[in-house]
Design a protein around this motif. Structure first.
Motif, PDB file in Angstrom:
ATOM      1  N   GLU A 163       7.297  -2.163 -26.553  1.00  0.00           N
ATOM      2  CA  GLU A 163       6.000  -3.171 -26.530  1.00  0.00           C
ATOM      3  C   GLU A 163       5.385  -2.886 -25.363  1.00  0.00           C
ATOM      4  OE1 GLU A 163       7.397  -7.295 -26.274  1.00  0.00           O
ATOM      5  OE2 GLU A 163       7.855  -6.929 -24.349  1.00  0.00           O
ATOM      6  N   LEU A 164       3.883  -3.252 -25.582  1.00  0.00           N
ATOM      7  CA  LEU A 164       3.243  -3.046 -24.441  1.00  0.00           C
ATOM      8  C   LEU A 164       2.704  -4.486 -23.687  1.00  0.00           C
ATOM      9  CD1 LEU A 164       2.291  -0.353 -26.387  1.00  0.00           C
ATOM     10  CD2 LEU A 164       0.212  -0.524 -25.236  1.00  0.00           C
ATOM     11  N   ALA A 165       2.358  -4.293 -22.360  1.00  0.00           N
ATOM     12  CA  ALA A 165       2.090  -5.687 -21.933  1.00  0.00           C
ATOM     13  C   ALA A 165       1.155  -5.128 -20.678  1.00  0.00           C
ATOM     14  CB  ALA A 165       3.330  -6.391 -21.407  1.00  0.00           C
ATOM     15  N   ARG A 166       0.615  -6.354 -20.106  1.00  0.00           N
ATOM     16  CA  ARG A 166      -0.448  -6.106 -19.044  1.00  0.00           C
ATOM     17  C   ARG A 166       0.242  -6.511 -17.761  1.00  0.00           C
ATOM     18  NH1 ARG A 166      -4.899  -3.950 -20.248  1.00  0.00           N
ATOM     19  NH2 ARG A 166      -5.696  -4.507 -18.417  1.00  0.00           N
ATOM     20  N   GLY A 167       0.127  -5.893 -16.537  1.00  0.00           N
ATOM     21  CA  GLY A 167       0.544  -6.437 -15.247  1.00  0.00           C
ATOM     22  C   GLY A 167      -0.178  -5.993 -14.129  1.00  0.00           C
ATOM     23  N   MET A 168       0.064  -6.546 -13.018  1.00  0.00           N
ATOM     24  CA  MET A 168      -0.910  -6.070 -11.823  1.00  0.00           C
ATOM     25  C   MET A 168       0.136  -5.520 -10.851  1.00  0.00           C
ATOM     26  SD  MET A 168      -3.786  -6.362 -10.608  1.00  0.00           S
ATOM     27  CE  MET A 168      -5.170  -7.524 -10.366  1.00  0.00           C
ATOM     28  N   GLU A 169      -0.031  -4.453 -10.099  1.00  0.00           N
ATOM     29  CA  GLU A 169       0.573  -3.854  -9.275  1.00  0.00           C
ATOM     30  C   GLU A 169       0.890  -4.692  -7.991  1.00  0.00           C
ATOM     31  OE1 GLU A 169      -0.491   0.013  -8.191  1.00  0.00           O
ATOM     32  OE2 GLU A 169       1.029   0.128  -6.574  1.00  0.00           O
ATOM     33  N   ILE A 170       2.122  -5.039  -7.703  1.00  0.00           N
ATOM     34  CA  ILE A 170       2.374  -5.895  -6.413  1.00  0.00           C
ATOM     35  C   ILE A 170       3.434  -5.027  -5.533  1.00  0.00           C
ATOM     36  CG2 ILE A 170       1.958  -8.004  -7.495  1.00  0.00           C
ATOM     37  CD1 ILE A 170       4.991  -8.280  -8.033  1.00  0.00           C
ATOM     38  N   GLY A 171       3.728  -3.884  -5.753  1.00  0.00           N
ATOM     39  CA  GLY A 171       4.499  -3.208  -4.963  1.00  0.00           C
ATOM     40  C   GLY A 171       4.645  -1.691  -5.410  1.00  0.00           C
ATOM     41  N   HIS A 172       4.853  -0.614  -4.766  1.00  0.00           N
ATOM     42  CA  HIS A 172       5.066   0.548  -5.096  1.00  0.00           C
ATOM     43  C   HIS A 172       6.008   1.287  -4.079  1.00  0.00           C
ATOM     44  CE1 HIS A 172       3.023   4.633  -6.601  1.00  0.00           C
ATOM     45  NE2 HIS A 172       4.212   4.558  -6.960  1.00  0.00           N
ATOM     46  N   VAL A 173       7.214   1.618  -4.765  1.00  0.00           N
ATOM     47  CA  VAL A 173       8.067   2.540  -4.005  1.00  0.00           C
ATOM     48  C   VAL A 173       7.983   4.042  -4.399  1.00  0.00           C
ATOM     49  CG1 VAL A 173       9.654   0.665  -3.294  1.00  0.00           C
ATOM     50  CG2 VAL A 173      10.102   1.743  -5.694  1.00  0.00           C
ATOM     51  N   PHE A 174       8.071   4.815  -3.545  1.00  0.00           N
ATOM     52  CA  PHE A 174       7.856   6.398  -3.748  1.00  0.00           C
ATOM     53  C   PHE A 174       8.445   7.347  -3.096  1.00  0.00           C
ATOM     54  CE2 PHE A 174       3.525   8.657  -5.025  1.00  0.00           C
ATOM     55  CZ  PHE A 174       4.367   9.621  -5.725  1.00  0.00           C
ATOM     56  N   GLN A 175       9.283   8.170  -3.900  1.00  0.00           N
ATOM     57  CA  GLN A 175       9.714   9.579  -2.938  1.00  0.00           C
ATOM     58  C   GLN A 175       8.632  10.544  -2.829  1.00  0.00           C
ATOM     59  OE1 GLN A 175      13.511  10.786  -4.403  1.00  0.00           O
ATOM     60  NE2 GLN A 175      14.629   8.687  -4.113  1.00  0.00           N
ATOM     61  N   LEU A 176       8.295  10.467  -1.579  1.00  0.00           N
ATOM     62  CA  LEU A 176       7.214  11.511  -1.461  1.00  0.00           C
ATOM     63  C   LEU A 176       7.842  13.093  -1.120  1.00  0.00           C
ATOM     64  CD1 LEU A 176       5.070   9.843   1.694  1.00  0.00           C
ATOM     65  CD2 LEU A 176       4.234  10.112  -0.642  1.00  0.00           C
ATOM     66  N   GLY A 177       8.874  12.974  -0.937  1.00  0.00           N
ATOM     67  CA  GLY A 177       9.553  14.328  -0.656  1.00  0.00           C
ATOM     68  C   GLY A 177       9.132  15.109   0.536  1.00  0.00           C
ATOM     69  N   ARG A 178       8.750  16.283   0.426  1.00  0.00           N
ATOM     70  CA  ARG A 178       8.425  17.090   1.716  1.00  0.00           C
ATOM     71  C   ARG A 178       6.812  17.462   1.639  1.00  0.00           C
ATOM     72  NH1 ARG A 178      13.632  18.125  -0.040  1.00  0.00           N
ATOM     73  NH2 ARG A 178      15.169  17.792   1.938  1.00  0.00           N
ATOM     74  N   LYS A 179       6.064  16.722   0.844  1.00  0.00           N
ATOM     75  CA  LYS A 179       4.835  17.365   0.803  1.00  0.00           C
ATOM     76  C   LYS A 179       3.996  17.287   2.297  1.00  0.00           C
ATOM     77  CE  LYS A 179       0.336  15.985  -0.818  1.00  0.00           C
ATOM     78  NZ  LYS A 179      -0.439  15.476  -2.374  1.00  0.00           N
ATOM     79  N   TYR A 180       4.302  15.931   2.656  1.00  0.00           N
ATOM     80  CA  TYR A 180       3.624  15.553   4.067  1.00  0.00           C
ATOM     81  C   TYR A 180       4.338  16.176   5.070  1.00  0.00           C
ATOM     82  CZ  TYR A 180       0.699  12.243   1.386  1.00  0.00           C
ATOM     83  OH  TYR A 180      -0.398  11.922   0.248  1.00  0.00           O
ATOM     84  N   ALA A 181       5.336  16.263   4.906  1.00  0.00           N
ATOM     85  CA  ALA A 181       6.073  17.072   6.285  1.00  0.00           C
ATOM     86  C   ALA A 181       5.789  18.362   6.343  1.00  0.00           C
ATOM     87  CB  ALA A 181       7.586  16.620   6.195  1.00  0.00           C
ATOM     88  N   GLU A 182       5.583  19.076   4.952  1.00  0.00           N
ATOM     89  CA  GLU A 182       5.104  20.419   5.254  1.00  0.00           C
ATOM     90  C   GLU A 182       3.798  20.543   5.403  1.00  0.00           C
ATOM     91  OE1 GLU A 182       6.466  21.817   1.114  1.00  0.00           O
ATOM     92  OE2 GLU A 182       8.506  21.995   1.914  1.00  0.00           O
ATOM     93  N   ALA A 183       2.709  19.634   5.008  1.00  0.00           N
ATOM     94  CA  ALA A 183       1.619  20.206   5.387  1.00  0.00           C
ATOM     95  C   ALA A 183       1.140  19.842   6.806  1.00  0.00           C
ATOM     96  CB  ALA A 183       0.527  19.078   4.428  1.00  0.00           C
ATOM     97  N   LEU A 184       2.092  18.830   7.351  1.00  0.00           N
ATOM     98  CA  LEU A 184       1.830  18.735   8.860  1.00  0.00           C
ATOM     99  C   LEU A 184       2.938  19.228   9.840  1.00  0.00           C
ATOM    100  CD1 LEU A 184       0.669  15.061   7.799  1.00  0.00           C
ATOM    101  CD2 LEU A 184      -0.795  16.933   8.718  1.00  0.00           C
ATOM    102  N   GLY A 185       4.011  19.964   9.255  1.00  0.00           N
ATOM    103  CA  GLY A 185       4.690  20.556   9.965  1.00  0.00           C
ATOM    104  C   GLY A 185       5.964  19.399  10.798  1.00  0.00           C
ATOM    105  N   LEU A 186       6.249  18.477  10.080  1.00  0.00           N
ATOM    106  CA  LEU A 186       7.525  17.757  10.580  1.00  0.00           C
ATOM    107  C   LEU A 186       8.819  18.314  10.089  1.00  0.00           C
ATOM    108  CD1 LEU A 186       8.624  15.243  11.709  1.00  0.00           C
ATOM    109  CD2 LEU A 186       8.122  13.942   9.592  1.00  0.00           C
ATOM    110  N   LYS A 187       9.355  19.021  11.255  1.00  0.00           N
ATOM    111  CA  LYS A 187      10.750  19.497  10.870  1.00  0.00           C
ATOM    112  C   LYS A 187      11.799  19.056  12.108  1.00  0.00           C
ATOM    113  CE  LYS A 187       8.621  23.802   9.582  1.00  0.00           C
ATOM    114  NZ  LYS A 187       9.135  24.351   8.267  1.00  0.00           N
ATOM    115  N   VAL A 188      13.044  18.954  11.681  1.00  0.00           N
ATOM    116  CA  VAL A 188      13.995  18.418  12.929  1.00  0.00           C
ATOM    117  C   VAL A 188      14.944  19.632  12.634  1.00  0.00           C
ATOM    118  CG1 VAL A 188      13.469  16.164  12.788  1.00  0.00           C
ATOM    119  CG2 VAL A 188      15.213  16.892  11.157  1.00  0.00           C
TER     120      VAL A 188
END
Lengths: 588, 588
Positions: free
Chosen positions: A426-451
């Motif tokens: 069924e379809l319903a309407r809602g308002m986003e109140i939170g977002h959890v997100f696995q970014l993965g390695r995209k930002y770490a790769e672009a900015l060189g974050l390694k350990v």
């Protein structure tokens, strides 16, 4: 000391603000919580600030319980980190950009992935430092095209944004679940119902992505859910493709006259009349293949066309199309686009014509052709023959035409099967109140974050991003908790614990009110005290209803007999009882 | 639960940051309190955020005690209100301006007088609503030409700004004193010494204006104070003018040859040699009238010259000149300026020549002539005769030359008399930490803030503006509280109440530490716990010294015998004592 209305900075308004589109906006302005400064930009008055701080306190407590450490970044940030990840351009008109006196580029940050990544890169270097989750509660900026609905979609807004850092995928899963669990606790404490829906992860390049949506008719997002528990944002909904079929028993395609049928409806009607279906059933729009021409504008400014083939009983959902073609911008092809492509016969477009393939990168037009997941090998369709007044019947996918890709761009309809087999949605309407997100390695790769890992090897860090809209939540709570007379706050975020109203001209009432307040404050309750000497009881009660503290204590006529009235703002219930009992009940 | 260093977001650094000019900046970065994002723009790490919040809490408590109500304005504000008061232009390059997607002008607010005024205008209309003082703690922006010294002068910084609203001058005085008193309490609680100095009120158009300066050699402001209690910013210092004299007994002026004397020193030497003073004493530089040519650039972009006449033993103080000529910008006249005015004979400029008046609006050059307050009627001077190699001796002010105005542009020197007769002043350096300011009716007039008074008459509201630099204060506290090993916080703002360090490999120490911490936390103390298992005691102690919590509890070798070490970070005193005694002392 109680907050005394006689000298509080508050003015309740009789009139609704002229620009208020939604109840929360209307009431928050009328009751003296917020005040507009510019489109989508508000000042917080003392009452509003109190509610905001209560929400922030709950968030901070749950972040601490989840092991996240608080930091605070500036709103004004230099261009470079956002340039490195491509977002300086990707945001388009959606952010505020500016230059300093030395002509260096800055932005007002809409979100902070880049600088959190750089901070951790700056300070940490070993797997021993991880896992790490850091967060801030901070004012963000987006230059919305249509700021609307008060705080629900502002241009300046407060968010809690958290970022997790791990060096293994399993670690990211753990960090992700810790934030996800914290969000569930936060929304529960705020008394805010929510649905966790799968969200599109594409644009930000990550893997797992879920949104917390509060179901509400004023919501901007449409989501689907099935009886079996599947829930997804429409943008993230995936179509359950029908099984492929063998071509063997299928008859060849046939070009038939269909004059004056540029629409699906006219086509189906004519087909049923002139070219009835061999098995005796009626043709429906779902038997036709609609080919919608879209124009894509890419980040580099180039523009090209793509045709989407989908069952004729569905429209293209532009929001889903935007996700499918991101980061390109999508719009319907214009007359000029058609003029440049005379190979497309408007109203009769199809992937095939008697002269050969019309659509697809290898075709006569060279225009990319993508299809809905329902267009599977062996499925047969009525579709345009690229000749004015003619359609082709029994055109079989895979046998008679091919495609360059499959896209989720068709609208989702109630009754569509959930992709996990859990039943019709069924379809319903809602308002986003939170977002959890696995970014993965995209930002770490672009900015060189390694350990360095356990073996002394450099590994790229994997990240999560977790956001809650503080000011939006406040508006949604207000939206859900009110009646025709004003706001009714949940106790967890009410600006005060008790609103004491003293009425009449008899000093006894005011003296008793002071006594009661002293006892309430001894029990650590925050008290708003309407001590205004020359204001009528009616005005005081009206203000109490508008302001919306859920528990109101009226000290008036019965004061001389030691009696007060306890008023439940939510239920409207008013009970007269001895003062000691009232205090006991309030401090219980 | 204590904050455990084993998983806290903290990395102390061995090396000083390369861009750190002052101790506070160096130590706050090394100890992991802040991190630079761009020039003058910093991120707050968990330790720094804690100290900042402690300072803010003290300010909030004292604002509440002073009856001020907290609100919160956006940083991003539209141009219009700042246009109405003229500040959109006046700020020049000093603020960040930007446009939204609709090309509307915005700024990042450097201060909020305008929008507070409009808010009160928006909601209040009667004298009964007043007095009112409202404040915010908020991030402000200034595009400083030379952001320097870490947090001492940033481009993004946190301020508490309060604004008072009254309808009588007496009311404004009361509101002003309430804020002034609150500031005294705040700085006392923060352990921050201060001097309240008279400040220039001119540029903002108000009346009473005082700055709270913290005396420090790294201060950017010079102030003067007298033994009798006078204190003022040099910009606000006013010169005690000598008495005027009668012309009667004065001899006529005399033009004498003074070849090769373009400087005051060479002039005085030659004068003493060739033209000795009639009374037998020596000529000094104070007997000469130096005429300094300045170029003023006005707000409308026009540029003109002004000549300042002042005793030859003083230079023009450009900061005082800026205040004197505000809002025009001031600089020394250039060679081009002189080229355009051949009537000025460089090195021999004076207000008079044998051919008549040289300076002043009615003179041959038409250049405005303003003089130091020491140039009084009847005072006699040696000054340029506007002829190369010639000066005029005994030129008498009022008799032989006039002027267009008197300005306070000469440098202030130690020993100058305080204007209130309280004795000779000394000069000191300080850093502004607070400013209280009677704005008067300037903003209310510009923005139309009026209320009805007791007689039903509309009266313009009179305002005060009161600011404290939160982030600057934090830096100054760090600047004043450190030693060669790190920071030493005052207890009122320390990020934690106690820093517990467990050392060694014996589990007994760690178990005892947990027990002690539970007791400290029962007494509502905030504990930072160094529980890192594989870190040497030396490193732990070094970190404790760098971080600077004033009370350190070491649980180590004596743990098995129930003994711990109490370490006073400020004095260096370390005492071994039974654990119960240590807890008793810490929780006393």
């Amino acid at each position: 000391m109680p907050t005394r209305l006689s000298n509080y900075f508050l003015r309740t308004l009789r009139e609704d603000p002229s620009d208020a589109e939604v109840t929360s906006h209307r009431l928050l302005v009328r009751a003296g919580y917020i005040r507009r400064q510019a489109p989508g930009i508000f000042a917080w008055l003392p009452l509003g600030l109190r509610v905001k701080e209560k929400i922030e306190r709950i968030i901070r407590e749950e972040m601490a319980a989840a092991g996240a450490h608080e930091v605070h970044f500036p709103a004004l940030l230099p261009r470079e980190p956002y340039e490195a990840t491509g977002r300086w351009e990707e945001y388009g008109d959606g952010i505020f950009r500016l230059k300093d006196r030395k002509d260096a580029d800055y932005l007002l940050a809409p979100t902070h992935e880049e600088v959190f990544t750089l901070l951790v890169k700056d300070l940490y270097s070993s797997y021993k430092d991880l896992p790490l989750t850091i967060f801030q509660i901070q004012d963000k900026y987006r230059d919305e095209a249509r700021p609307r609905a008060g705080l629900l979609r502002g241009r300046e807004f407060t968010m809690k944004d958290a970022y997790s850092f791990d060096y293994t995928d399993a670690g990211l899963d753990t960090s992700y679940m810790a934030q996800r669990d914290a969000y569930e606790r936060i929304f529960t404490r705020l008394g805010l119902s929510y649905v966790i829906v799968q969200a599109d992860a594409g644009a930000m390049g990550g893997s797992r992505s879920e949104e917390f949506l509060h179901p509400t008719v004023v919501g901007e997002d449409t989501f689907v859910r099935s009886p079996g528990g599947y829930a997804a944002n429409v943008e993230a909904f995936t179509t359950l493709a029908p099984p492929t079929r063998s071509y063997e028993k299928l008859t060849p395609q046939e070009v038939l006259d269909t004059p004056g049928t540029p629409t699906i409806q006219s086509l189906v009607e004519l087909a049923n009349e002139k070219h009835p279906r061999p098995d005796g059933r009626s043709w429906t729009a779902a038997d036709t293949l609609k080919n919608v021409v879209l124009a894509l504008t890419h980040l580099d400014g180039t523009r090209d066309l793509v045709v989407v083939g989908l069952p004729g009983d569905r429209e293209v959902d532009m929001k889903r199309a935007e996700v499918a073609f991101a980061p390109a911008e999508v719009e319907a092809a214009t007359d000029e686009d058609f003029a440049r492509h005379p190979g497309l016969v408007k109203g009769y477009i199809g992937p095939w014509s008697p002269e050969g393939a019309v659509l697809g990168e290898e075709s006569a037009t060279g225009i990319r052709y993508v299809v809905d997941p329902r267009v599977v090998d062996g499925s047969g369709w009525i579709t345009g023959a690229n000749i004015d007044g003619k359609h082709v019947f029994g055109l079989v996918a895979g046998r008679d035409f091919g495609w360059d890709g499959v896209v989720e761009a068709a609208e989702v309809k109630a009754g569509d099967p959930a992709p996990d087999g859990s039943g019709p949605v069924e379809l319903a309407r809602g308002m986003e109140i939170g977002h959890v997100f696995q970014l993965g390695r995209k930002y770490a790769e672009a900015l060189g974050l390694k350990v360095l890992d356990e073996n002394g090897k450099l590994v790229t860090v994997t990240m999560g991003s977790y956001g809650i809209g503080v000011t939006r939540i406040l508006a949604i709570i207000a939206e859900e908790n009110n009646d025709e007379r004003g706001l009714v706050w949940p106790e967890s975020v009410s600006p005060f614990d008790v609103h004491v109203v003293a009425t009449g001209r008899d000093q006894v009432a005011y003296d008793l009110a002071e006594e009661v307040i002293a006892q309430l404050e001894d029990a650590r309750l925050d008290v708003l005290y309407d001590d205004r000497p020359k204001v009528s009881p009616g005005v005081k009660f009206g203000d109490a209803e508008l302001i919306g503290v859920p528990r109101v204590l009226v000290v008036g006529r019965g004061a001389a007999d030691g009696e007060v009235e306890l008023w439940n703002r939510r239920t409207g219930d008013r009970r007269t009882l001895p003062v000691a009992e009232a205090v006991a009940e309030l401090t219980a």
